[in-house]
Scaffold this motif. Structure first.
Motif, PDB file in Angstrom:
ATOM      1  N   TYR A 169       7.510   9.412 -14.780  1.00  0.00           N
ATOM      2  CA  TYR A 169       7.769   9.535 -16.218  1.00  0.00           C
ATOM      3  C   TYR A 169       8.849   8.553 -16.676  1.00  0.00           C
ATOM      4  CZ  TYR A 169       4.889  13.552 -15.360  1.00  0.00           C
ATOM      5  OH  TYR A 169       3.843  14.343 -14.977  1.00  0.00           O
ATOM      6  N   GLU A 170       9.700   8.146 -15.772  1.00  0.00           N
ATOM      7  CA  GLU A 170      10.642   7.081 -16.110  1.00  0.00           C
ATOM      8  C   GLU A 170       9.894   5.770 -16.335  1.00  0.00           C
ATOM      9  OE1 GLU A 170      14.347   6.812 -13.890  1.00  0.00           O
ATOM     10  OE2 GLU A 170      13.904   8.733 -12.943  1.00  0.00           O
ATOM     11  N   ILE A 171       8.868   5.533 -15.537  1.00  0.00           N
ATOM     12  CA  ILE A 171       8.057   4.332 -15.725  1.00  0.00           C
ATOM     13  C   ILE A 171       7.301   4.414 -17.048  1.00  0.00           C
ATOM     14  CG2 ILE A 171       6.091   3.023 -14.826  1.00  0.00           C
ATOM     15  CD1 ILE A 171       7.038   3.853 -12.002  1.00  0.00           C
ATOM     16  N   ILE A 172       6.728   5.581 -17.328  1.00  0.00           N
ATOM     17  CA  ILE A 172       6.034   5.761 -18.612  1.00  0.00           C
ATOM     18  C   ILE A 172       7.002   5.504 -19.770  1.00  0.00           C
ATOM     19  CG2 ILE A 172       4.952   7.457 -20.137  1.00  0.00           C
ATOM     20  CD1 ILE A 172       3.075   6.495 -17.987  1.00  0.00           C
ATOM     21  N   ALA A 173       8.222   6.026 -19.666  1.00  0.00           N
ATOM     22  CA  ALA A 173       9.213   5.825 -20.727  1.00  0.00           C
ATOM     23  C   ALA A 173       9.527   4.342 -20.901  1.00  0.00           C
ATOM     24  CB  ALA A 173      10.488   6.606 -20.406  1.00  0.00           C
ATOM     25  N   SER A 174       9.640   3.631 -19.783  1.00  0.00           N
ATOM     26  CA  SER A 174       9.907   2.194 -19.858  1.00  0.00           C
ATOM     27  C   SER A 174       8.772   1.466 -20.572  1.00  0.00           C
ATOM     28  CB  SER A 174      10.103   1.632 -18.447  1.00  0.00           C
ATOM     29  OG  SER A 174      10.306   0.234 -18.484  1.00  0.00           O
ATOM     30  N   LEU A 175       7.533   1.876 -20.296  1.00  0.00           N
ATOM     31  CA  LEU A 175       6.386   1.246 -20.949  1.00  0.00           C
ATOM     32  C   LEU A 175       6.360   1.572 -22.438  1.00  0.00           C
ATOM     33  CD1 LEU A 175       3.615   1.948 -18.283  1.00  0.00           C
ATOM     34  CD2 LEU A 175       4.841  -0.203 -18.664  1.00  0.00           C
ATOM     35  N   VAL A 176       6.618   2.825 -22.778  1.00  0.00           N
ATOM     36  CA  VAL A 176       6.569   3.253 -24.178  1.00  0.00           C
ATOM     37  C   VAL A 176       7.600   2.501 -25.017  1.00  0.00           C
ATOM     38  CG1 VAL A 176       6.958   5.222 -25.728  1.00  0.00           C
ATOM     39  CG2 VAL A 176       5.557   5.504 -23.670  1.00  0.00           C
ATOM     40  N   ARG A 177       8.684   2.107 -24.406  1.00  0.00           N
ATOM     41  CA  ARG A 177       9.706   1.336 -25.142  1.00  0.00           C
ATOM     42  C   ARG A 177       9.168  -0.009 -25.625  1.00  0.00           C
ATOM     43  NH1 ARG A 177      13.086   3.155 -20.696  1.00  0.00           N
ATOM     44  NH2 ARG A 177      14.259   5.002 -21.363  1.00  0.00           N
ATOM     45  N   ARG A 178       8.054  -0.458 -25.076  1.00  0.00           N
ATOM     46  CA  ARG A 178       7.440  -1.706 -25.565  1.00  0.00           C
ATOM     47  C   ARG A 178       6.724  -1.491 -26.892  1.00  0.00           C
ATOM     48  NH1 ARG A 178       9.689  -1.876 -20.352  1.00  0.00           N
ATOM     49  NH2 ARG A 178       9.702  -4.060 -19.653  1.00  0.00           N
ATOM     50  N   ARG A 179       6.691  -0.261 -27.371  1.00  0.00           N
ATOM     51  CA  ARG A 179       6.222   0.095 -28.714  1.00  0.00           C
ATOM     52  C   ARG A 179       4.739  -0.220 -28.949  1.00  0.00           C
ATOM     53  NH1 ARG A 179      10.311   1.852 -31.718  1.00  0.00           N
ATOM     54  NH2 ARG A 179      12.443   1.271 -31.151  1.00  0.00           N
ATOM     55  N   SER A 189       0.851  -1.192   0.000  1.00  0.00           N
ATOM     56  CA  SER A 189       0.000   0.000   0.000  1.00  0.00           C
ATOM     57  C   SER A 189       0.883   1.237   0.000  1.00  0.00           C
ATOM     58  CB  SER A 189      -0.911  -0.007   1.233  1.00  0.00           C
ATOM     59  OG  SER A 189      -1.603   1.211   1.349  1.00  0.00           O
ATOM     60  N   HIS A 190       0.769   2.036  -1.060  1.00  0.00           N
ATOM     61  CA  HIS A 190       1.552   3.270  -1.180  1.00  0.00           C
ATOM     62  C   HIS A 190       0.652   4.387  -1.703  1.00  0.00           C
ATOM     63  CE1 HIS A 190       5.725   1.811  -0.455  1.00  0.00           C
ATOM     64  NE2 HIS A 190       5.169   0.655  -0.777  1.00  0.00           N
ATOM     65  N   PRO A 191      -0.009   5.116  -0.803  1.00  0.00           N
ATOM     66  CA  PRO A 191      -0.908   6.192  -1.238  1.00  0.00           C
ATOM     67  C   PRO A 191      -0.211   7.300  -2.018  1.00  0.00           C
ATOM     68  CG  PRO A 191      -1.349   5.599   1.041  1.00  0.00           C
ATOM     69  CD  PRO A 191      -0.083   4.900   0.655  1.00  0.00           C
ATOM     70  N   GLU A 192       1.094   7.396  -1.882  1.00  0.00           N
ATOM     71  CA  GLU A 192       1.807   8.437  -2.613  1.00  0.00           C
ATOM     72  C   GLU A 192       1.969   8.100  -4.093  1.00  0.00           C
ATOM     73  OE1 GLU A 192       5.080   5.557  -1.428  1.00  0.00           O
ATOM     74  OE2 GLU A 192       3.159   6.265  -0.638  1.00  0.00           O
ATOM     75  N   ALA A 193       1.710   6.863  -4.471  1.00  0.00           N
ATOM     76  CA  ALA A 193       1.847   6.448  -5.863  1.00  0.00           C
ATOM     77  C   ALA A 193       0.721   7.035  -6.708  1.00  0.00           C
ATOM     78  CB  ALA A 193       1.854   4.928  -5.968  1.00  0.00           C
ATOM     79  N   SER A 194       1.002   7.232  -7.970  1.00  0.00           N
ATOM     80  CA  SER A 194       0.012   7.820  -8.873  1.00  0.00           C
ATOM     81  C   SER A 194      -1.182   6.912  -9.086  1.00  0.00           C
ATOM     82  CB  SER A 194       0.660   8.091 -10.233  1.00  0.00           C
ATOM     83  OG  SER A 194       0.986   6.864 -10.889  1.00  0.00           O
ATOM     84  N   SER A 195      -0.947   5.615  -9.028  1.00  0.00           N
ATOM     85  CA  SER A 195      -1.957   4.652  -9.446  1.00  0.00           C
ATOM     86  C   SER A 195      -1.549   3.262  -8.993  1.00  0.00           C
ATOM     87  CB  SER A 195      -2.081   4.664 -10.981  1.00  0.00           C
ATOM     88  OG  SER A 195      -0.795   4.426 -11.570  1.00  0.00           O
ATOM     89  N   THR A 196      -2.515   2.351  -9.021  1.00  0.00           N
ATOM     90  CA  THR A 196      -2.186   0.951  -8.751  1.00  0.00           C
ATOM     91  C   THR A 196      -1.349   0.386  -9.891  1.00  0.00           C
ATOM     92  OG1 THR A 196      -4.167   0.658  -7.410  1.00  0.00           O
ATOM     93  CG2 THR A 196      -3.165  -1.331  -8.292  1.00  0.00           C
ATOM     94  N   CYS A 197      -1.563   0.862 -11.102  1.00  0.00           N
ATOM     95  CA  CYS A 197      -0.747   0.413 -12.227  1.00  0.00           C
ATOM     96  C   CYS A 197       0.734   0.739 -11.997  1.00  0.00           C
ATOM     97  CB  CYS A 197      -1.232   1.044 -13.530  1.00  0.00           C
ATOM     98  SG  CYS A 197      -2.646   0.191 -14.253  1.00  0.00           S
ATOM     99  N   GLU A 198       1.016   1.908 -11.448  1.00  0.00           N
ATOM    100  CA  GLU A 198       2.407   2.228 -11.124  1.00  0.00           C
ATOM    101  C   GLU A 198       2.961   1.231 -10.122  1.00  0.00           C
ATOM    102  OE1 GLU A 198       5.036   5.504  -8.642  1.00  0.00           O
ATOM    103  OE2 GLU A 198       3.228   6.240  -9.690  1.00  0.00           O
ATOM    104  N   LEU A 199       2.164   0.867  -9.125  1.00  0.00           N
ATOM    105  CA  LEU A 199       2.634  -0.077  -8.106  1.00  0.00           C
ATOM    106  C   LEU A 199       2.835  -1.475  -8.688  1.00  0.00           C
ATOM    107  CD1 LEU A 199       0.572   0.958  -4.968  1.00  0.00           C
ATOM    108  CD2 LEU A 199       3.018   1.304  -5.376  1.00  0.00           C
ATOM    109  N   VAL A 200       1.964  -1.891  -9.597  1.00  0.00           N
ATOM    110  CA  VAL A 200       2.159  -3.195 -10.250  1.00  0.00           C
ATOM    111  C   VAL A 200       3.474  -3.200 -11.015  1.00  0.00           C
ATOM    112  CG1 VAL A 200       1.292  -4.713 -12.081  1.00  0.00           C
ATOM    113  CG2 VAL A 200      -0.276  -3.816 -10.355  1.00  0.00           C
TER     114      VAL A 200
END
Length: 345
Positions: A191-201, A138-149
């Protein structure tokens, strides 16, 4: 660099639990939104790539506006396939609970899950989770549960199993739970996480447009009516209020999800920094609040509407009439701004 924020003991225990089972069920809260669907479907996809028999069981249907999320057609929906849902949960050797902080949020599914002796894992970013899970992330400071996954998978060394499909799901959840990257995403690591996801094209532009810029004709007409006829502004208190009754919703052939972004609209007005939307449902008033800056709508929802959430995005439920809920809103204005006379535009 993405910091490992999740306790390593929890990660090790979770790894052992996953390795020790074959059948896994994943569930989320009633009326699943983009974060609930994205997190459950992404985790399910990764677990299947690990060779597990994983399924997602939801309390009810996903809104039509999110039918584009990869894997939605594979959901086991309790209100549609009750026996399949019961069987999947009863046969599961491990249950993941994603994007909710209390078992009551899964509605009637809790009648099935609660009596089971199956171990449960919580992954969530809402405040004040109840203590009914063997592993609680449980991390309420996270943007979303998707970020935590994503962070869980990263710390478990499983990011290589996050392919285009799983990345698409996680992206949709992070996108929608931040209002299109507008709030709850100040941490640069987001945004580093978003960048990592975007690399999956995956097709990022398509997903963005589907999630943020696609509406049915009825939805646009309903939102236009709500803004033109029902929006009330209180500039002295920086507030806006929109209400919609059941009759008004039916007039525009309302489907769940049609008003998803409506509460955000008044925040485009320079003098408005918090907004409240009251929607009349069958047995309650659904409350949605949004704000900008350091004005906390979570506190408002917790105190007045039996809810909560995040500082800039929160919600709750009100038992009573729509008029009663409106009266509560006016009481909030009096409580927060006692020295300012109420006047609306």
């Amino acid at each position: 660099m993405i910091t490992p924020i999740i306790d390593e003991k929890a990660i090790e225990r979770l790894r052992a639990m996953i390795n020790g089972v074959q059948r896994i069920a994943i569930t989320c809260h009633k009326s699943p939104d983009g974060d609930a669907l994205g997190s459950t479907l992404a985790l399910c996809h990764v677990l299947r790539r690990l060779g597990k028999e994983a399924v997602v069981v939801t309390p009810d249907m996903a809104p039509k506006s999110l039918e584009f999320v990869p894997g939605v057609r594979d959901l086991i929906v309790f209100t549609k396939h009750e026996q399949r849902a019961r069987l999947a949960l009863s046969e599961a050797q491990l249950i993941f609970c994603l994007d909710f902080n209390s078992m009551k949020r899964i509605d009637r599914l809790n009648e099935i899950v609660e009596p089971l002796k199956t171990k449960r894992v919580l992954i969530d970013h809402h405040l004040d989770p109840e203590d009914s899970f063997e592993v609680m992330i449980s991390h309420p400071e996270a943007s979303s549960t998707c970020e935590l996954v994503f962070r869980v998978l990263m710390q478990m060394g499983l990011l290589r199993f996050v392919d285009r499909m799983a990345a698409s799901c996680l992206y949709v959840g992070m996108l929608t739970d931040t209002g299109g990257f507008a709030y709850s995403c100040d941490n640069p690591e987001f945004y580093e996480i978003i960048a990592s996801l975007v690399r999956r094209r995956f097709d990022r532009i398509m997903l963005y447009n589907k999630a943020m810029n696609t509406f049915s004709a009825d939805s646009l007409r309903l939102q236009g009516y709500a803004i033109n006829e029902k929006m009330q502004l209180f500039p002295a208190q920086g507030a806006a209020l929109i209400t919609l009754s059941k009759e008004e919703l039916e007039r525009y052939h309302y489907n769940r999800g049609d008003t998803e972004t409506l509460v955000n609209k008044p925040l485009a007005i320079p003098e408005i920094y918090w907004s409240v939307f009251l929607r009349e449902d069958a047995d309650k008033i659904k409350v949605s609040c949004r704000s900008q800056g350091d004005f906390s709508v979570s506190d408002i929802c917790a105190r007045y509407f039996n809810g909560g959430g995040h500082e800039n995005a929160a919600g709750g439920d009100f038992t009573g009439s729509l008029d009663d809920a409106v009266n509560v809103f006016h009481q909030i204005l009096k409580d927060l701004f006692p020295d300012i006379e109420q006047s609306k535009q």
